[in-house]
Design an enzyme around this catalytic site. Structure first.
Site, mmCIF file in Angstrom:
data_model
loop_
_atom_site.group_PDB
_atom_site.id
_atom_site.type_symbol
_atom_site.label_atom_id
_atom_site.label_comp_id
_atom_site.label_asym_id
_atom_site.label_seq_id
_atom_site.Cartn_x
_atom_site.Cartn_y
_atom_site.Cartn_z
ATOM 1 N N SER A 19 0.803 -1.220 0.000
ATOM 2 C CA SER A 19 0.000 0.000 0.000
ATOM 3 C C SER A 19 0.835 1.269 0.000
ATOM 4 O O SER A 19 0.284 2.356 -0.222
ATOM 5 C CB SER A 19 -0.934 0.011 1.216
ATOM 6 O OG SER A 19 -1.919 -0.990 1.106
ATOM 7 N N HIS A 45 -1.649 -9.893 -0.709
ATOM 8 C CA HIS A 45 -2.097 -9.125 -1.860
ATOM 9 C C HIS A 45 -1.959 -9.948 -3.139
ATOM 10 O O HIS A 45 -1.188 -10.909 -3.192
ATOM 11 C CB HIS A 45 -1.267 -7.852 -2.018
ATOM 12 C CG HIS A 45 -1.382 -6.912 -0.864
ATOM 13 N ND1 HIS A 45 -0.625 -5.758 -0.764
ATOM 14 C CD2 HIS A 45 -2.162 -6.932 0.238
ATOM 15 C CE1 HIS A 45 -0.937 -5.114 0.343
ATOM 16 N NE2 HIS A 45 -1.864 -5.819 0.980
ATOM 17 N N PHE A 89 -10.070 8.848 16.464
ATOM 18 C CA PHE A 89 -11.125 8.129 17.169
ATOM 19 C C PHE A 89 -10.683 6.791 17.759
ATOM 20 O O PHE A 89 -11.508 6.037 18.270
ATOM 21 C CB PHE A 89 -12.303 7.932 16.215
ATOM 22 C CG PHE A 89 -12.790 9.228 15.625
ATOM 23 C CD1 PHE A 89 -13.482 10.136 16.406
ATOM 24 C CD2 PHE A 89 -12.504 9.563 14.308
ATOM 25 C CE1 PHE A 89 -13.912 11.348 15.878
ATOM 26 C CE2 PHE A 89 -12.925 10.764 13.774
ATOM 27 C CZ PHE A 89 -13.628 11.666 14.559
ATOM 28 N N ASP A 92 -8.983 -4.012 3.405
ATOM 29 C CA ASP A 92 -7.710 -4.720 3.300
ATOM 30 C C ASP A 92 -7.430 -5.563 4.539
ATOM 31 O O ASP A 92 -6.969 -6.711 4.429
ATOM 32 C CB ASP A 92 -6.590 -3.691 3.096
ATOM 33 C CG ASP A 92 -5.215 -4.309 3.060
ATOM 34 O OD1 ASP A 92 -4.923 -5.052 2.113
ATOM 35 O OD2 ASP A 92 -4.419 -4.035 3.985
ATOM 36 N N HIS A 118 -4.610 -2.038 -4.531
ATOM 37 C CA HIS A 118 -4.163 -3.359 -4.960
ATOM 38 C C HIS A 118 -5.300 -4.336 -4.775
ATOM 39 O O HIS A 118 -6.343 -4.008 -4.193
ATOM 40 C CB HIS A 118 -2.940 -3.816 -4.156
ATOM 41 C CG HIS A 118 -3.181 -3.781 -2.673
ATOM 42 N ND1 HIS A 118 -3.952 -4.720 -2.017
ATOM 43 C CD2 HIS A 118 -2.782 -2.900 -1.713
ATOM 44 C CE1 HIS A 118 -4.016 -4.427 -0.733
ATOM 45 N NE2 HIS A 118 -3.319 -3.323 -0.517
#
Length: 491
Positions: A139, A439, A277, A323, A365
């Site tokens: 990523s 991936h 958060f 992901d 990806h």
């Protein structure tokens, strides 16, 4: 003045066309010592691909080619006032299909006929996700491509493979007088959002990434920052700095939110907005407490705040935990996060005007999720069709991973039916035993609506995306948009 960095030296060699056989020792200096092939089918050498100039020139040529290809069939003289880039991390095409079915089945339908928000977009295409040293990317290198316009090595954020700093779309927008911001469900210092503002050789250096977000351009100019990762700004730090306090000092009219209630309270403020958060990634939607805002809620707050800027805005919005569900090979989590992303896209469409706002939706990806067999229409997508069996008569699930944690095997090592185990949050069967899901390297989808969206059709390199967005808005990239416009308009 002689070149001061490896990147400057390589750029000079490429510019002069000098022989570069003596640079054969450069590729092993890349991420984790991996080498590179010496030639490319595209005509570029391995050494050329290390430089930012190689990818920037390629993008210039490809933008011009797309304009030339469409100028006789599509007339669109509009400039985008606003750009919204929405990224589904790990959003493979199989994930799109499975999420569509799940969306419909949650409404009591068969599911296959249901529509996702992106199906309303008029233009779509595919982009190639490889990075300079890997077929299946991570990523970080992909984010540098789709936000910075330059392909780089795995693990690298905001830099070329040679170490040159690469400006992002956020910087282009800031130079052009637009407001900027980011929204994510991961840590705001994670690889994907980090490429909107940071420059580091290793994506794991998140403490430095956090510092750059607060101290340096373009991050310190962001009007909106919403996501997780509070720990990287304070408790996790080894330098003793409280970066949240530093950010508040630099933005005296700002609003800090740690919960949904506080985020809603920030709506009435006028300054910049920082919402963190969770200490790390935000919780999966299915496991979240009621005070954690949904991605669609953060999207609405960001767009409404940024829309106050008279000269427009650029915002990066990521559904980042799709992901993570895939890495855990818990497809139920991944698909639910995709539907949260889908709701955010619907929100963005509802709050914007396609006459002035370009929205681009894509993925960084793919993942190894497959949808296999001949399940009957309406079969629960997270389950299986009992009639679908292997050669030994053992049932199998509709969705499976190539590599993952659980192989649905009995004590004798033989595959057995996963039927008793499958649930909304269970592990999904995989073929090869791995520590986690991985991936995959196939192309990912691109969807576009708004000014110049016709340019996003067909197959493209991933690093072309920011140049097309920059062209659509006339951003000051320092390299592409205005030059291409002059070439086309005067031809």
């Amino acid at each position: 003045m002689p070149p001061q960095t490896l990147g400057q030296l390589l750029s000079l060699l490429v510019l002069l066309g000098l022989p570069m056989a003596f640079c054969a020792s450069v590729p092993p200096l890349l991420k984790h010592g991996r080498g590179e092939p010496t030639t490319r089918s595209t005509g570029g050498s391995a050494v050329e691909e290390l430089t930012a100039s190689y990818w920037l020139k390629q993008a210039r040529d490809q933008v011009a080619a797309r304009l030339d290809r469409t100028q006789d069939t599509v007339t669109d003289g509009r400039r985008a006032k606003n750009i919204i880039m929405m990224l589904g991390d790990g959003l493979s095409i199989t994930t799109l299909t499975a999420a569509r079915i799940l969306k419909g089945q949650r409404l009591g339908r068969s599911g296959e006929e249901t529509k996702l928000a992106v199906e309303e977009f008029p233009y779509s295409g595919l982009c190639k996700t490889y990075c300079t040293n890997e077929q299946a990317p991570d990523s970080a290198c992909t984010a540098t491509a789709y936000l910075g316009g330059v392909k780089t090595s795995s693990g690298t954020v905001g830099q070329s493979a040679a170490g040159e700093k690469v400006d992002s779309l956020s910087m282009w927008a800031h130079r052009s007088g637009k407001a900027t911001g980011l929204v994510t469900t991961t840590r705001v210092t994670d690889a994907s959002p980090a490429a909107a503002y940071a420059h580091v050789a290793r994506r794991s250096d998140e403490l430095e990434i956090a510092r750059q977000l607060v101290d340096e351009e373009p991050g310190r100019h962001f009007k909106v920052i919403l996501g997780g990762g509070f720990g990287k700004f304070g408790l996790d730090r080894r330098d003793g700095r409280d970066l949240v306090q530093s950010w508040q000092s630099a933005h005296p009219e700002s609003c800090l939110a740690r919960s949904l209630s506080e985020l809603r309270g920030c709506v009435s403020s006028n300054g910049s907005m920082l919402g963190l958060f969770s200490d790390s990634h935000m919780a999966y939607h299915q496991a979240a407490h009621k005070e954690q805002p949904r991605l669609s809620e953060m999207t609405a707050v960001a767009i409404e705040r940024l829309s106050e800027h008279p000269d427009g805005y650029f915002v990066f919005i990521e559904g980042g935990r799709i992901d993570h569900g895939h890495h855990e090979t818990r497809v139920g989590y991944a698909l639910d996060e995709m539907l949260e992303f889908d709701a955010a896209i619907e929100m963005a469409l509802r709050l914007t005007d396609p006459k002035e706002t370009l929205i681009v939706v894509t993925a960084d990806h793919s993942h190894t999720l497959t949808m296999s067999g001949y399940a009957k229409r309406g079969t629960p997508i997270l389950g299986m069709d009992d009639l679908q069996r292997d050669v030994n008569g053992i049932q199998y699930s509709t969705l499976n991973y190539a590599i993952g944690k659980w192989q649905s095997q009995g004590k004798n090592g033989q595959r057995e039916s996963p039927g008793k185990t499958l649930s909304q949050t269970s592990f999904t069967p995989s073929y090869i035993n791995g520590r986690k899901g991985v991936h995959s390297g196939e192309d990912v989808a691109v969807f576009a609506i708004g000014p110049q969206s016709h340019l996003f059709g067909g197959i493209m390199e991933q690093n072309l995306l920011p140049h097309l967005m920059g062209y659509a808005a006339g951003l000051d990239s320092g390299d592409t948009a205005y030059e291409v416009q002059r070439k086309v308009d005067t031809s």
